[in-house]
Design a protein around this motif. Structure first.
Motif, PDB file in Angstrom:
ATOM      1  N   GLY A 156       0.795  -1.217   0.000  1.00 21.94           N
ATOM      2  CA  GLY A 156       0.000   0.000   0.000  1.00 21.94           C
ATOM      3  C   GLY A 156       0.829   1.269   0.000  1.00 21.94           C
ATOM      4  O   GLY A 156       0.311   2.351   0.302  1.00 21.94           O
ATOM      5  N   ARG A 157       2.098   1.164  -0.390  1.00 24.74           N
ATOM      6  CA  ARG A 157       2.993   2.316  -0.366  1.00 24.74           C
ATOM      7  C   ARG A 157       3.247   2.893  -1.753  1.00 24.74           C
ATOM      8  O   ARG A 157       3.974   3.874  -1.898  1.00 24.74           O
ATOM      9  CB  ARG A 157       4.325   1.913   0.281  1.00 24.74           C
ATOM     10  N   LEU A 158       2.656   2.293  -2.781  1.00 25.38           N
ATOM     11  CA  LEU A 158       2.859   2.763  -4.150  1.00 25.38           C
ATOM     12  C   LEU A 158       1.597   2.510  -4.953  1.00 25.38           C
ATOM     13  O   LEU A 158       1.061   1.403  -4.953  1.00 25.38           O
ATOM     14  CB  LEU A 158       4.043   2.031  -4.789  1.00 25.38           C
ATOM     15  N   ARG A 159       1.126   3.540  -5.615  1.00 24.56           N
ATOM     16  CA  ARG A 159      -0.049   3.401  -6.470  1.00 24.56           C
ATOM     17  C   ARG A 159       0.162   4.147  -7.771  1.00 24.56           C
ATOM     18  O   ARG A 159       1.013   5.035  -7.869  1.00 24.56           O
ATOM     19  CB  ARG A 159      -1.316   3.907  -5.768  1.00 24.56           C
ATOM     20  N   SER A 160      -0.606   3.773  -8.769  1.00 19.15           N
ATOM     21  CA  SER A 160      -0.543   4.428 -10.069  1.00 19.15           C
ATOM     22  C   SER A 160      -1.703   5.395 -10.204  1.00 19.15           C
ATOM     23  O   SER A 160      -2.852   5.046  -9.907  1.00 19.15           O
ATOM     24  CB  SER A 160      -0.630   3.393 -11.199  1.00 19.15           C
ATOM     25  N   VAL A 161      -1.399   6.585 -10.656  1.00 21.13           N
ATOM     26  CA  VAL A 161      -2.440   7.570 -10.987  1.00 21.13           C
ATOM     27  C   VAL A 161      -2.626   7.535 -12.502  1.00 21.13           C
ATOM     28  O   VAL A 161      -1.669   7.695 -13.259  1.00 21.13           O
ATOM     29  CB  VAL A 161      -2.047   8.974 -10.514  1.00 21.13           C
ATOM     30  N   ILE A 162      -3.848   7.303 -12.933  1.00 23.80           N
ATOM     31  CA  ILE A 162      -4.138   7.153 -14.352  1.00 23.80           C
ATOM     32  C   ILE A 162      -4.743   8.441 -14.907  1.00 23.80           C
ATOM     33  O   ILE A 162      -5.776   8.907 -14.437  1.00 23.80           O
ATOM     34  CB  ILE A 162      -5.102   5.970 -14.598  1.00 23.80           C
ATOM     35  N   ASP A 163      -4.092   8.985 -15.900  1.00 23.41           N
ATOM     36  CA  ASP A 163      -4.590  10.188 -16.569  1.00 23.41           C
ATOM     37  C   ASP A 163      -5.768   9.846 -17.475  1.00 23.41           C
ATOM     38  O   ASP A 163      -6.818  10.494 -17.431  1.00 23.41           O
ATOM     39  CB  ASP A 163      -3.466  10.822 -17.395  1.00 23.41           C
ATOM     40  N   SER A 164      -5.613   8.826 -18.301  1.00 23.56           N
ATOM     41  CA  SER A 164      -6.642   8.459 -19.269  1.00 23.56           C
ATOM     42  C   SER A 164      -6.368   7.058 -19.785  1.00 23.56           C
ATOM     43  O   SER A 164      -5.243   6.559 -19.709  1.00 23.56           O
ATOM     44  CB  SER A 164      -6.672   9.453 -20.436  1.00 23.56           C
ATOM     45  N   VAL A 165      -7.419   6.420 -20.318  1.00 20.23           N
ATOM     46  CA  VAL A 165      -7.314   5.076 -20.880  1.00 20.23           C
ATOM     47  C   VAL A 165      -7.885   5.100 -22.289  1.00 20.23           C
ATOM     48  O   VAL A 165      -9.008   5.559 -22.500  1.00 20.23           O
ATOM     49  CB  VAL A 165      -8.070   4.038 -20.028  1.00 20.23           C
ATOM     50  N   PHE A 166      -7.116   4.592 -23.244  1.00 18.76           N
ATOM     51  CA  PHE A 166      -7.529   4.550 -24.642  1.00 18.76           C
ATOM     52  C   PHE A 166      -7.614   3.102 -25.110  1.00 18.76           C
ATOM     53  O   PHE A 166      -6.861   2.243 -24.639  1.00 18.76           O
ATOM     54  CB  PHE A 166      -6.514   5.270 -25.522  1.00 18.76           C
ATOM     55  N   PRO A 167      -8.503   2.797 -26.056  1.00 22.51           N
ATOM     56  CA  PRO A 167      -8.484   1.468 -26.672  1.00 22.51           C
ATOM     57  C   PRO A 167      -7.292   1.345 -27.610  1.00 22.51           C
ATOM     58  O   PRO A 167      -6.733   2.350 -28.068  1.00 22.51           O
ATOM     59  CB  PRO A 167      -9.804   1.431 -27.442  1.00 22.51           C
TER      60      PRO A 167
END
Length: 321
Positions: free
Chosen positions: A278-289
């Motif tokens: 729980g010390r590292l996570r990903s922040v997602i800007d956007s998801v494309f096909p």
């Protein structure tokens, strides 16, 4: 299998869909059914030709270095993975090919994917996470109790750097724009500086390490902020900066270093362990096909992505989310 290919140097219109044979793994490789990959600035720099003298491209070629997916077959000499394993991997610039339904991965470049990250979050991690880890720990020699300034704390590499630096026990000051101040602080930064309001990032001799993920400001701006034996690490070394790096030891104990990421499975496993804790996570800007990989490149080229841009291999072509 379905894939996207670069058809030549140029703008994102050079990215086209294609049907290509499924790759066959060598004795030391895994065959992975790719669930998602991500876009990094190096992807479009390879495509537009700006890196052609360092990494010449052969066309057509399948882009993409990051992936998460399921191992469906292994080479005869593979010992650490088996079919059914969910893995993450960084393929490297000379072995790219994750923007496809299947990809082959060297065993040494893969790690088991953390269960705490979904496919989009896991696909975002490899190249940017490895860059941040190797810049901070290896090139910058950041240790517990050290202090680091992360320039570009809301970007793909920067948002991992903030979290990894905290996990290493450092005091973290991050630089970003107004819109991103609150969530970069949530990532664990001890202090966040809004560069739209000030160009003063701290008093003289404040930092053991300055990690510059942006490269838009000269080293001269950051040099006074370094302690007498401090280190400046950049992801974007220019010829002028590297010449200065050679001359700097003649009159200073400060150092200038560039980070060139290495696709190490053991480093990915370290990052996966941080995610599991729980010390590292990903922040997602956007998801494309997959079919809109060109649009994902255009988004990356704006330079304003908040976190990582991900490509879902099996999503319908309905636009980014």
């Amino acid at each position: 299998m379905k894939a996207m290919q670069y058809t030549g140097y140029g703008d994102p219109s050079k990215i086209r869909p294609a049907e290509v044979p499924k790759p066959e793994p060598s004795p030391t490789q895994l065959l992975v059914k790719v669930a998602a990959c991500s876009v990094n600035p190096i992807d479009w720099k390879l495509r537009n030709g700006s890196l052609r003298f360092l990494v010449p491209m052969r066309f057509p070629s399948i882009p993409g270095m990051d992936l998460v997916g399921e191992v469906v077959a292994t080479g005869a000499k593979v010992a650490g993975f088996r079919p059914g394993d969910r893995v993450v991997a960084c393929l490297g610039s000379r072995n790219a090919g994750s923007a496809a339904e299947f990809s082959v991965v060297d065993e040494r470049s893969a790690a088991l994917a953390p269960n705490t990250l979904n496919d989009h979050q896991a696909a975002a991690l490899p190249l940017a996470g490895l860059t941040a880890l190797q810049a901070l720990r290896d090139r910058g020699r950041l240790r517990e109790g050290g202090s680091v300034l992360v320039v570009g704390g809301s970007g793909g590499v920067g948002h991992y750097a903030v979290q990894i630096a905290k996990a290493l026990g450092a005091k973290v000051i991050a630089v970003c724009s107004t819109a991103n101040v609150s969530w970069v602080r949530e990532l664990g930064a001890d202090e966040v500086i809004d560069y739209t309001r000030t160009t003063e990032f701290g008093p003289a001799a404040s930092f053991d390490l300055v990690f510059d993920t942006v490269g838009s400001t000269s080293f001269g701006h950051y040099e006074p902020l370094l302690k007498p034996d401090g280190i400046y690490v950049t992801t974007l070394p220019g010829i002028g900066l590297m010449l200065r790096a050679l001359l700097l030891p003649l009159f200073s104990k400060k150092k200038i270093r560039a980070v060139m990421v290495k696709s190490k499975g053991r480093d990915l496993a370290f990052l996966a362990a941080l995610a599991e804790q729980g010390r590292l996570r990903s922040v997602i800007d956007s998801v494309f096909p997959l079919a809109q990989l060109d649009a994902a490149h255009r988004r990356s080229q704006t330079g304003h992505a908040r976190g990582k841009i991900v490509v879902d291999i099996h999503a319908a072509a309905t636009g980014p989310s």
